[in-house]
Every structure is written in structure tokens, then in C-alpha cells.
Write an enzyme that holds these catalytic residues in place. Sequence first.
Site, PDB file in Angstrom:
ATOM      1  N   ARG A  61      -5.840   4.129  -8.285  1.00  0.00           N
ATOM      2  CA  ARG A  61      -7.204   4.164  -8.158  1.00  0.00           C
ATOM      3  C   ARG A  61      -7.917   2.476  -7.930  1.00  0.00           C
ATOM      4  NH1 ARG A  61      -8.343   8.996  -7.185  1.00  0.00           N
ATOM      5  NH2 ARG A  61      -8.178  10.739  -8.908  1.00  0.00           N
ATOM      6  N   ASN A 104      -8.550  -1.350   4.659  1.00  0.00           N
ATOM      7  CA  ASN A 104      -8.414  -1.669   3.054  1.00  0.00           C
ATOM      8  C   ASN A 104      -7.576  -2.549   2.575  1.00  0.00           C
ATOM      9  OD1 ASN A 104      -6.828   0.320   3.745  1.00  0.00           O
ATOM     10  ND2 ASN A 104      -7.208   1.570   1.644  1.00  0.00           N
ATOM     11  N   ASP A 105      -6.501  -2.781   3.321  1.00  0.00           N
ATOM     12  CA  ASP A 105      -5.442  -3.765   2.657  1.00  0.00           C
ATOM     13  C   ASP A 105      -5.724  -5.047   3.387  1.00  0.00           C
ATOM     14  OD1 ASP A 105      -4.065  -1.623   1.698  1.00  0.00           O
ATOM     15  OD2 ASP A 105      -3.313  -0.970   3.805  1.00  0.00           O
ATOM     16  N   ARG A 148      -1.363  15.088  -1.888  1.00  0.00           N
ATOM     17  CA  ARG A 148      -2.663  14.178  -1.889  1.00  0.00           C
ATOM     18  C   ARG A 148      -3.806  15.549  -2.066  1.00  0.00           C
ATOM     19  NH1 ARG A 148      -3.301   9.594   0.663  1.00  0.00           N
ATOM     20  NH2 ARG A 148      -5.344  10.013   1.633  1.00  0.00           N
ATOM     21  N   LYS A 172     -17.053  16.694  -0.663  1.00  0.00           N
ATOM     22  CA  LYS A 172     -15.540  16.579  -1.102  1.00  0.00           C
ATOM     23  C   LYS A 172     -15.265  15.203  -1.464  1.00  0.00           C
ATOM     24  CE  LYS A 172     -13.859  15.875   3.628  1.00  0.00           C
ATOM     25  NZ  LYS A 172     -13.170  16.249   4.777  1.00  0.00           N
ATOM     26  N   GLU A 227      -8.556  14.499   7.123  1.00  0.00           N
ATOM     27  CA  GLU A 227      -9.621  15.701   7.773  1.00  0.00           C
ATOM     28  C   GLU A 227      -9.252  16.350   8.705  1.00  0.00           C
ATOM     29  OE1 GLU A 227     -13.111  13.069   8.851  1.00  0.00           O
ATOM     30  OE2 GLU A 227     -13.997  13.726   6.981  1.00  0.00           O
ATOM     31  N   ASP A 270      -5.108   6.090  -4.617  1.00  0.00           N
ATOM     32  CA  ASP A 270      -4.896   7.696  -4.926  1.00  0.00           C
ATOM     33  C   ASP A 270      -4.757   7.634  -6.530  1.00  0.00           C
ATOM     34  OD1 ASP A 270      -4.434   8.299  -2.492  1.00  0.00           O
ATOM     35  OD2 ASP A 270      -2.449   8.671  -2.326  1.00  0.00           O
ATOM     36  N   ASP A 277       0.781  -1.124   0.038  1.00  0.00           N
ATOM     37  CA  ASP A 277      -0.048   0.218   0.124  1.00  0.00           C
ATOM     38  C   ASP A 277       0.970   1.321  -0.096  1.00  0.00           C
ATOM     39  OD1 ASP A 277      -2.355   1.644   0.439  1.00  0.00           O
ATOM     40  OD2 ASP A 277      -1.932   1.505   2.310  1.00  0.00           O
TER      41      ASP A 277
END
Length: 1054
Positions: A737, A767-768, A551, A520, A455, A633, A376
Site C-alpha cells: 500500500r 511510479n518507481d 490482483r 472500480k 483494464e 498492492d 517494485d
Amino acid sequence: MFFCQCVGEENWEDSRTVYIGHKEPPPGAEAYIPQRYPDNHIVSSKYTFWNFIPKNLFEQFRRIANFYFLVIFLVQLIIDTPTSPITSGLPLFFVITVTAIKQGYEDWLRHKADCSINECPVDVVQQGKVVRTQSHKLRVGDIVVVREDETFPCDLIFLSSSRYDGICYVTTTSLDGESSHKTYYAVPDTMAFRTEQEVDSLHATIECEQPQPDLYKFVGRINIYKDKEEPISRTLGAENLLLRGATLKNTQHIYVCMMTNDSVVKIYKAVINTVLKYAWQWSPDRDEPWYNHRTEIERQRHVVIRAFTDFLAFMVLFNYIIPVSMYVTVEMQKFLGSYFITWDEEMFDEELGQGAQVNTSDLNEELGQVEYVFTDKTGTLTENNMEFIECCVDGMYERGLGPLKTKKEYEDLFFRALCLCHTVQVKEEETVDGIKRGIHQGRPTSFYISSSPDEVALVEGMKRLGYTYLRLKDNYMEILNKDDEIERFELLHVLNFDSVRRRMSVIVKSSSGEYLLFCKGADSSIFPRVVSGKVEQVKARVEQNAVEGLRTLCVAYRRLSASEYQVACRHLTEAKLALQDREQRLAQAYDIIERDLVLLGATAVEDRLQEKAADTIESLHKAGIKVWVLTGDKMETAAATCYASKLFRRSTQILELTKKRTEEQSLHDVLFELNRTVLRQCSISGLSVDCLDFGLIIDGATLSAILKSNQEGGGHGNYREVFLEICRNCSAVLCCRMAPLQKAQIVKLIKASKEHPITLAIGDGANDVSMILEAHVGIGIMGKEGRQAARNSDYAIPKFKHLKKMLLVHGHYYYIRIAELVQYFFYKNVCFIFPQFLYQFFCGFSQQPLYDTAYLTLYNISFTSLPILLYSLVEQHVTMETLKREPSLYRDIAKNSLLRWPVFLYWTCLGVFDAVIFFFGAYFLFDNTTFTSNGQMFGNWTFGSLVFTVLVFTVTLKLALDTHHWTWINHFVIWGSLLFYVIFSLLWGGIIWPFLNYQRMYYVFMQMLSSGPAWLSIILLITVSLLPDVIKKVLCRTVCPTATDRAQVTVFLW
């Protein structure tokens, strides 16, 4: 725990109805159907006092190795075999007993832990009063009071809080490792309850799915009954569900409803000897040896029965070629060897206060065979420590804190959007978990926390630019603008972020009554939904920032009329109340609402590269390992990180396989053009080192097209194979992506390729996890996104830089050691058993053993076991510094080079050669009848003892010749094992043991040592046996030395 496998309203057998406080629904409501649920009794133990012995024995004998040795032991008991049943039964009994004690102790600890949890005191509301009870007595539907710093005894629905805003803060460290405070929300219609009497007056039912394993998804609804009115239905989601094991923080107490308790070679030799025996006895004069006449019963037995019993006898005689000690030694080597990773001080991180962790020890040697590393980006290659860098509003941008030259209307909307569109929590307490935070000049000040570092960076950036997010109070978000005026916005709906949409939105209502949608997200998910705004200017700035490795996020908004808001509200409410396909309906509602946006601008935050990440990737390249970066990304941001981390070098020729290119050309044309490009400049063998100047970039959309075309089986050919051919000729690949599922698909694709390479996946976030589980070896980073990756991995490390030592040092050592252990075990047992095989030709195939029973039993247990076990734990054929300095040494062990057939055959042939030397050397040296100094002749047990002595010394000295890293413990174990053999033989043959019914070894060993020719033959046979291996090593190092050989010489010269 609960899993969001949405259940339809008609599928009642897959759902459950919980009656809060065990109250029946009022007359006229749905029918009351009493349901029986398990109590809250926790049982994590495996055994009980009564079933421990039979269940444990059943579990142990399910292992093929234990079952095999049990069969051998039973054969020795049933038929007349040449060896005592003790030779197989004693080692097996030892292994079974030790394992049973270990498992029994572990289960006893689990019993203690279960008892502690089950007897934990819990407060329950009954008839308007708080009653103290024990955790295991809780029932589904009970209303429970949980106080600050208490752990939730079961899965609970959050009803009300001591805080007036109806929220509570929870840490889930014991579940996923995340130490940050998560916010949970009470049911809106019950959040006002403050006393036990008010909570006890609640008349409601909860409909939800059955307990499932997913921690983060829950589908349900609550029906609240008030007098004779229609019940009020409210949606229940993961934000209302408090999970067992989590801890309440910074909230005095809460009222909750209990939902669930979450329980949930030798055979070949035996055949040969059996056949040879009957071939030898076919001649009438050899049917009965003169020294071993058969009884009348034996003569009358059928030849098939005799052949079968003889086969079993030979099986017993040769079963030592695969001893039980080998199974035990390999298990011990893996278990004990894993501690070297845990103890490695260089892999300890001072900041985290933790070192590397081993979750499974079965894959240690796989660390030395890795060919592909899938990593990742965010939090793995980078620090995941975001810093606000730039904002671009209406096409105008400014870095730092400078003023923006743009319309004030757009600037205010942009700042408001970033202050409102988030899930950041504001903390104002002086202490959090005993740690003082947010104190400035003696008074508390607010600080921000969130599960997403992006955030926090954006909200803090807005604070520096003059717009401060203050708090969420009574469902109103408050911000302080540049004029020091507090603006209040009513938070109506939050459209949460997910990895598929790649955006989030909020619907708020201003003090003037205006409805606003702020959104966003990634540029790829925002730009297609924008209908106005300076898109081209913002897009150009986003791309420029991405090239610099920043980013980026795009910000947009939409004004809603009252009617549009009502429509949106209806869509969201219907989707949230649905028990069937709730996620799909929510996705459809979000898609309808997040349209016709006006682009406001974009932001850029920086995520710095981790320390020594570039050095680690460069070392992996030199080791012949291909590194793939899989990230969600955008391409430009990920490519910049790849260049900074030296995944791509400036000389690397980049090949693009992206949606943008496939829109200009067909996928077929692009794939075959790239394939021709790499094949034209690379050698035909896709693993050639000459192909290190190609790098591939592919995006998620193109990957989906490739996989889809392969599944459909149509098109112009098998795109999967063409894609794999391109990847084989690329030293590095960037996949941008990527959705979490696509990461796992990539790993699976490479695993299933024709080379079947060993893959490793490393990541730090939830997510990994799918990628980590799919790879052969999974490594989790103890990062800022929680510990889900670390908990689901085989190994966990604090930082990416530690991967270098994990693979190039520990992996290298583990593979070398396990390869030597397995092949040495086979070698020493070939040396052990083959003389026994040869001996059958000289004893009429009578199954007469060459060695004494004690030698047969202790050879693999005592005489030769400790040296190889210690070797497999501490051997270092080259130093750690050399392995780190020269990563190319990893190539010498690639492709399982030390466990291939040529190497295995060499060890086998060496074992056979040594066995022949042992047997025939002793045989021909004593061809004529040999006498000791007192004139006594040597017998068969003296001959066997001579062969066994040469055997023990040869195999032990062979291991000594293979040892490169000598320590005092090596000397102690190797020479101590030889000394122990000599002392044991002297004692075994020097004393008449009263518990033995035979004394065949009495004075045999001393008699052998009293003979000068015996001493000469022992020294001569050991020298001849070791000579070929020494000559082979010298020739190989001189004629065709490997990189490892040259490194050893260099270190020796230093």
C-alpha cells in the site's frame, strides 16, 4: 514541457496568454497585451565556433585534477625547478587536447541534429491557406497542420482532427519509451472544424502556466469568442496537449496551435624536504655546497622567499605521486568497462530485442557494494501480463466462463460497469504501424489497447462472458450484451485513476435517461465508501484471492438523480476550469461524488512471476543483500508473491507492522514489542547472519505514522530508530500500500541510517522513478509500463533475472578491478617517488632529480600505464560461472573491504619497502666506487637508471603476480611494456638527439647493462622486492583463506 504547479488567476506573471492565429480579442474583452515569446529555434549544442576554445578550456580546468596539474606546470615555468616543464605540460596537453577533440566532435553532431530539426518543413495556416515554412520560424499562436506519421515540432494544443470523433492517436516513444498509442482529445468547441478556412476563423485565447518540465501535467483554459457574446471557457489538460517529439498515428491530419518551443600526500613530503633542507644548511659549513655556489642575488634574497620557492620546487619534484595519467586511466576504465555490460549476450532479451543499457559509467564499482535492493512488484518481479481469472458478483463467484448464480440485475450492472469504467481504446484497423493486427478469417476484428494491462484483461474477460465493449463514438460508449443487443451510454465525465485515490469512476447516461456512476478500485478505497451490498462475502473472497497472489479490484455503482448529477457536474466544471490548485479541487470534487456507493462485486486477475525471479532473489539473499519489496498492492497479494519469489521462506517468521495491528495496539507498543522479539532471538549486531529468519510487513499508513511522529518530535521516543533496528534484523521486508513518494521515503530512510549502506532501487514504471532517483544505484526494467524508469535510471535491463549477473558478476568484477587500479597506482608511485625523497638526503636537498626527465614523463604514461588499464578491464579473479554458482563470494567484497585503511596501509608499506630496497640496495651494492669493464666509474645518472630499471620491472611483475585471468593480450601488454622500456632506454641513450640542449643520458643505459654487477643487482633487488608480497599471499591462503581463495583453489583443481 509543462508542469502542473497550479497557478492562480491573480498570479499573471507566472502564466501566459496565447492569442490563437495572433488575433486580438474583440472590443470589450480583456485588454490586449502583446507578448514576446521565443521562436522555435532549437539549440542543444554547447559551443559555437567562436567560443569553443575559451569555453572548453574553462570547463576542463574547472575540474580539480586538471587545475592542479596546470598549477604545477605554471610553477615549473615561473621558478627554477629540477625538472623540465615538459614533464607536466606534455601529459596535461595530451589529456586536454583529446578531451577537447572528443567534446568538439560530440557538439558538432549536436549542431547537425539541431540544424536538421530547425529546417524541418512545417505547414502553417495563414489567412485560410496552408503555407509551408521551416520549424524554427514558428511563433507561439501559429495554427499548424500536422499529418500522419509526422513528429510534432513543438508543444501544441489540439484543436480539431480529421476524425469525426475529435480524437487522435499519438506515440510518445521518443519521450518516455512507450510505444502504445495514446488518445488525445480536441477542444469540444473546435473539434467540428474541418477546413483551413474554418480553423482560421477561430477567435480565441489560451491562458496557461509557463513551460515546466513535467511531461504529464498541464493546467490551462481556452476562451472562445463568438460575436458579442460572453466568451466560452473550456478547461485544458494533459489530454489536450501534444508534446514536442511525439508522433501522430492512425489519424490523417490535425489542426493545432503552437504553445511553446521548450528551450530550456605530496605536499607533506615537500614541507618535510623544505624544513630538512634549511635544518641541514643551518650549519655555516653546509650553507653552500662546494659544487653549487650561490650567486650574489641568491644570497640577498629573503629567507622566506627562498623557502617558498624551494617548497614549490619540491612540490614539482614530488607531484608525480598523483599523476594526471591516474585520472585519465580511472575515467577510461569506467567508460570502457561499462561496455562489458552492454555487450553481455546473456543479458540480451530476444522478446524485446534489446540488451542491458548503461546510462552512466560513474557507478560501476557501486554495483559491487550493494547492501539493500528495493524492488517494485508488478512488472518487475511479475510479468505485468494480466489474465482474467474470476469475478465475484453479489457475493457469488465463478472462475473461468461458468454461469453466475446471482440476480440478473446485479450481474448486468456488474458487467456493464466493467465494460464502461475504463480508458481502453478499440482498434479496428487492419494495420497499425505497418503490422497487421486484429485480422480474423480475412476480415478485420477489433482488439483492445490501454496503458494499463489490468483494464485490457478485464474488458477481454467481459467479452468472453458475453458483454463486449465495441467503441467510443461521438461521446457514446457502445456495448454488445448477451442478447446481441447494442446498448449505448453517453459518457458524461471520467474521474481518472490516480495513485492517491486508487480508484477511477465514470458518469454515464443510459438510453432511458438514467444517470449512473460506476466506480472500480482497490478494496481499501472502495469498501469505506460503500453503504450497501454484500460487503462481508465480497471482502472474504477478495482476501482469499489475494492470498493466492491474484490482483483484485472491487466494483461499485451509484444511481444519480438529475439534481445530484447537476451538483456533481458543477463541482467538476469549477475544479477543471480553475487555474489555481486545480488538482486539489479535483480531488475534493471526486471525494464528494464518489460516495454512498452500492457494492456490486470484485474481480481477480493473475500476474505471473517473471522467469527466474525466485532464483535471483535467493541468490541475492546468499550474497548478503537484503531485498525489500515496495508495492502499492494489498498485503495478501504482495505476501503471496513474496512467498512465490522466495523473498519469504516457509520458515520465515513474519512480523506485521500494519494499520490493522496498530488499531488494536498503539504504534508505540507494537514497535517496541517487535523490537524485543527480534533482539531476543538475534545477536546484538544487527548485521548478523543469524537473523535470516525474520521478515517484516509494513503498510503505507503505518510508515506515515512512523515518519510523522519522528518529524513532530513528540510521542514516546524516536520511532524511526526503533523501526530501523527492526529492519536491520530482518532478512526481507515487504512494504505494501505504498504511494510513489513513500517508496522514495523508504529508500532515503535507509540511506540516512547510521551504517550509510549502498542502496539499489529497481522498477519498471513511472511510479518507481522517485525511488530509482533516490537510491545510490537506480536500475530500470524495460517493461510494459513504458521506458520512464529505464530513462531515469543509471542502468536498464530487460528482465529482473538479469539483476543477478549485474550485481554478482559485473558488480563484483568492477569493484575488484577499480580497487586494484587505485591502490596499485598509489603503490607504484610510492615506489617511484620515495627513492627521490631518499635521494635528497644524499644531494644536500638541492632538488636534484634522481631520474632523467624522459623517465619522469613516461613512467606513468607509457612504461606502466597499459598493464594496469588492461588489468582493470579484463581481470577475473574467479570465473563468471563460479560467481553465479556461489553468490556468497559477494560477501568477501562487502562493506568496501578492499579499500579500507588496513588494505591501503599494506599497499603503502609495501611501496615504501620496495622503494627502500631499490634505493639502498643499489646504494650499498655500489658503496665502493664501481667500474665498468673499461674502467669507467658509475655516475649519478647511471645510479638513477639502475634504480628506475628495478622499479619498472618490479611494479610490472607485481601486477603479473596479481593477475589470475591470463589472455594473449595480457601477455602482449605486460611483456611488451617491459620490452618497450628497454628499447626506449637504448634509443634514448644511444643517439645524440639534436633537439636536446643536454646529452646527460648518452650511453648511460648501455654502460649500465655492460656491467655484470649491475645485472646481478637488478635480478637480486627485483626478487627481494617481490618476496614479501609472495610470502604474504601464501600465508594468507594457508592460514586464513577467504571464500574467494577457496573458490580459486577449487577451480584450479578442476
